[in-house]
Design an enzyme around this catalytic site. Structure first.
Site, PDB file in Angstrom:
ATOM      1  N   THR A 202     -48.104 -24.885  12.362  1.00  0.00           N
ATOM      2  CA  THR A 202     -48.897 -24.044  11.176  1.00  0.00           C
ATOM      3  C   THR A 202     -49.894 -23.709  11.888  1.00  0.00           C
ATOM      4  OG1 THR A 202     -48.404 -25.799   9.587  1.00  0.00           O
ATOM      5  CG2 THR A 202     -50.657 -24.823   9.395  1.00  0.00           C
ATOM      6  N   ARG A 230     -41.353 -27.456  -2.603  1.00  0.00           N
ATOM      7  CA  ARG A 230     -42.098 -28.525  -1.919  1.00  0.00           C
ATOM      8  C   ARG A 230     -43.402 -27.534  -1.386  1.00  0.00           C
ATOM      9  NH1 ARG A 230     -44.229 -28.720   3.748  1.00  0.00           N
ATOM     10  NH2 ARG A 230     -44.428 -30.710   4.260  1.00  0.00           N
ATOM     11  N   VAL A 231     -44.486 -28.585  -1.527  1.00  0.00           N
ATOM     12  CA  VAL A 231     -45.871 -27.805  -0.873  1.00  0.00           C
ATOM     13  C   VAL A 231     -46.310 -29.041   0.343  1.00  0.00           C
ATOM     14  CG1 VAL A 231     -48.129 -27.532  -1.419  1.00  0.00           C
ATOM     15  CG2 VAL A 231     -46.606 -26.712  -2.940  1.00  0.00           C
ATOM     16  N   GLY A 232     -46.799 -28.532   1.288  1.00  0.00           N
ATOM     17  CA  GLY A 232     -47.248 -29.359   2.381  1.00  0.00           C
ATOM     18  C   GLY A 232     -48.728 -29.393   2.334  1.00  0.00           C
ATOM     19  N   ASP A 233     -49.244 -30.069   3.450  1.00  0.00           N
ATOM     20  CA  ASP A 233     -51.041 -30.373   3.448  1.00  0.00           C
ATOM     21  C   ASP A 233     -51.644 -28.989   3.675  1.00  0.00           C
ATOM     22  OD1 ASP A 233     -49.600 -29.875   6.153  1.00  0.00           O
ATOM     23  OD2 ASP A 233     -51.439 -30.448   7.129  1.00  0.00           O
ATOM     24  N   GLY A 254     -48.358 -30.137  11.712  1.00  0.00           N
ATOM     25  CA  GLY A 254     -47.313 -31.101  11.747  1.00  0.00           C
ATOM     26  C   GLY A 254     -46.659 -31.594  10.089  1.00  0.00           C
ATOM     27  N   GLY A 256     -46.720 -32.304   6.857  1.00  0.00           N
ATOM     28  CA  GLY A 256     -47.729 -32.395   5.765  1.00  0.00           C
ATOM     29  C   GLY A 256     -47.983 -33.666   5.059  1.00  0.00           C
TER      30      GLY A 256
HETATM   31  N1  GLY Z   1     -48.078 -28.680   7.729  1.00  0.00           N
HETATM   32  C1  GLY Z   1     -47.339 -27.843   7.292  1.00  0.00           C
HETATM   33  C2  GLY Z   1     -46.445 -28.352   6.317  1.00  0.00           C
HETATM   34  O1  GLY Z   1     -46.145 -29.541   6.498  1.00  0.00           O
HETATM   35  O2  GLY Z   1     -45.935 -27.810   5.546  1.00  0.00           O
END
Ligand code: GLY
Length: 342
Positions: A202, A230-233, A254, A256
């Site tokens: 990222t 799916r949504v990450g951090d 990394g 998320g």
């Molecule tokens: N850090 C990005 C994700 O996990 O999508």
């Protein structure tokens, strides 16, 4: 176990200590890259060096940190060879490239888009959410409609290369988000995941401008072959990015899910508020991830970068292999981060 990562695959332009003038530089849980009020930008990974060029063009001419971080991360967003961000990003398991991004300025204004499709620059849409709506987050179809209504053009983000890699992955459809861990944890024969383990990351970028104001941006196509939706951090304020203009800023890369679990970037900023240097704060956040999931932590990568109000910067990762890129009046450098595991 805390060791300095063996430096692999990133270019280090000389020693920072050599480049920095006497008295302006110290390594004590964080590099001091700029005097307070001097511009500085740092971003995740070695490809952050190219992104920093875009940010530096703004900072070096007296521009605002907010404009700098947007300009900076737009570079990898448009780079089709980077399969983890924007155009050319690897798709989810159904073949859709879905993007997450957020941005935050020195006044605690923030904007975010989640699961946005068909737009090359999600960071600019996130900025518009911040500046033109009473909201902070727009997601999915609503985010796309908002982007189109504001003049963004639709583009198919799935390049031939990413499509080919996805089709290859479909042969096994094995979902195993080991990412950016050096090859010792990745056996290509038993665990084929084209474009996966060495290739998910990222761009998180934080910057301070000549007025001493801090902003940050974070943008990604997320985990390759993730579940649709799916949504990450990265677009979650406090997790993938946090800016507090009194203290500093942090961003994450990394897996998320692990970053969200500890609200990682906010944690790093709060640790700096308590007096920790940027690298020490990043390290504590990584240790928190280990405490919360000792077994999980062994096979994934998570990394943080941080900048404090004094212009000191630092980074730290769970696994070896993480580097961050720094640009200031004194240095233009890719720095290998220390890691928890060796
Ligand atoms: N850090 C990005 C994700 O996990 O999508």
């Amino acid at each position: 176990m805390q060791t300095r990562r063996k430096f692999l695959g990133v270019s280090l332009i000389g020693s920072a200590a050599v480049l920095a003038p006497k008295n302006s530089f110290a390594i004590s849980g964080g590099l001091k890259e700029a005097a307070s009020g001097s511009p500085v930008v740092l971003s995740t990974w070695d490809f952050g060096k190219t992104a920093n060029v875009g940010a530096w063009n703004v900072l070096a001419t007296g521009g605002r940190a907010l404009d700098a971080v947007e300009a900076g991360v737009k570079i990898p967003e448009a780079d089709e060879t980077n399969q983890t961000i924007g155009y050319g990003g690897l798709p989810d398991r159904d073949g859709y490239v879905t993007l997450d991004a957020c941005i935050m300025d020195e006044h605690y204004n923030c904007g975010s888009v989640m699961c946005l499709q068909d737009i090359v620059h999600p960071i600019s849409v996130a900025r518009l959410v911040m500046e033109k709506t009473p909201h902070i987050i727009l997601a999915g179809e609503g985010a796309l409609q908002f982007a189109l209504a504001n003049g963004f053009k639709r583009k198919n983000l799935l390049t031939e290369k990413s499509k080919k890699d996805w089709k290859e992955w479909l042969k096994t459809s094995k979902y195993n988000p080991q990412i950016n861990i050096e090859n010792r944890l990745y056996d290509k024969k038993t665990d084929p995941m084209p474009g996966g383990p060495k290739n998910h990351d990222t761009i998180g970028m934080v910057a301070m401008d000549a007025n001493g104001n801090i902003s940050g941006a974070c943008t990604t196509s997320g985990l390759a072959y993730k579940m649709h939706g799916r949504v990450g951090d990265s677009p979650v304020i406090g997790a993938g990015l946090y800016v507090d203009n009194e203290v500093g800023a942090a961003s994450a890369s990394g897996v998320g899910e692990e970053v969200i679990r500890i609200v990682g970037s906010h944690l790093v900023v709060e640790l700096m508020r308590q007096g920790l240097k940027p690298e020490e704060a990043c390290k504590k956040a990584v240790e928190r991830i280990v405490q919360r999931g000792p077994e999980r932590s062994k096979t994934i990568q998570v990394a943080f970068i941080a900048l404090n109000k004094q212009g000191e910067v630092g980074g730290y990762s769970l696994q070896p292999g993480f580097s961050y890129s720094v640009r200031s009046n004194m240095i233009d450098q890719v720095i290998p981060a220390k890691s928890y595991y060796s």
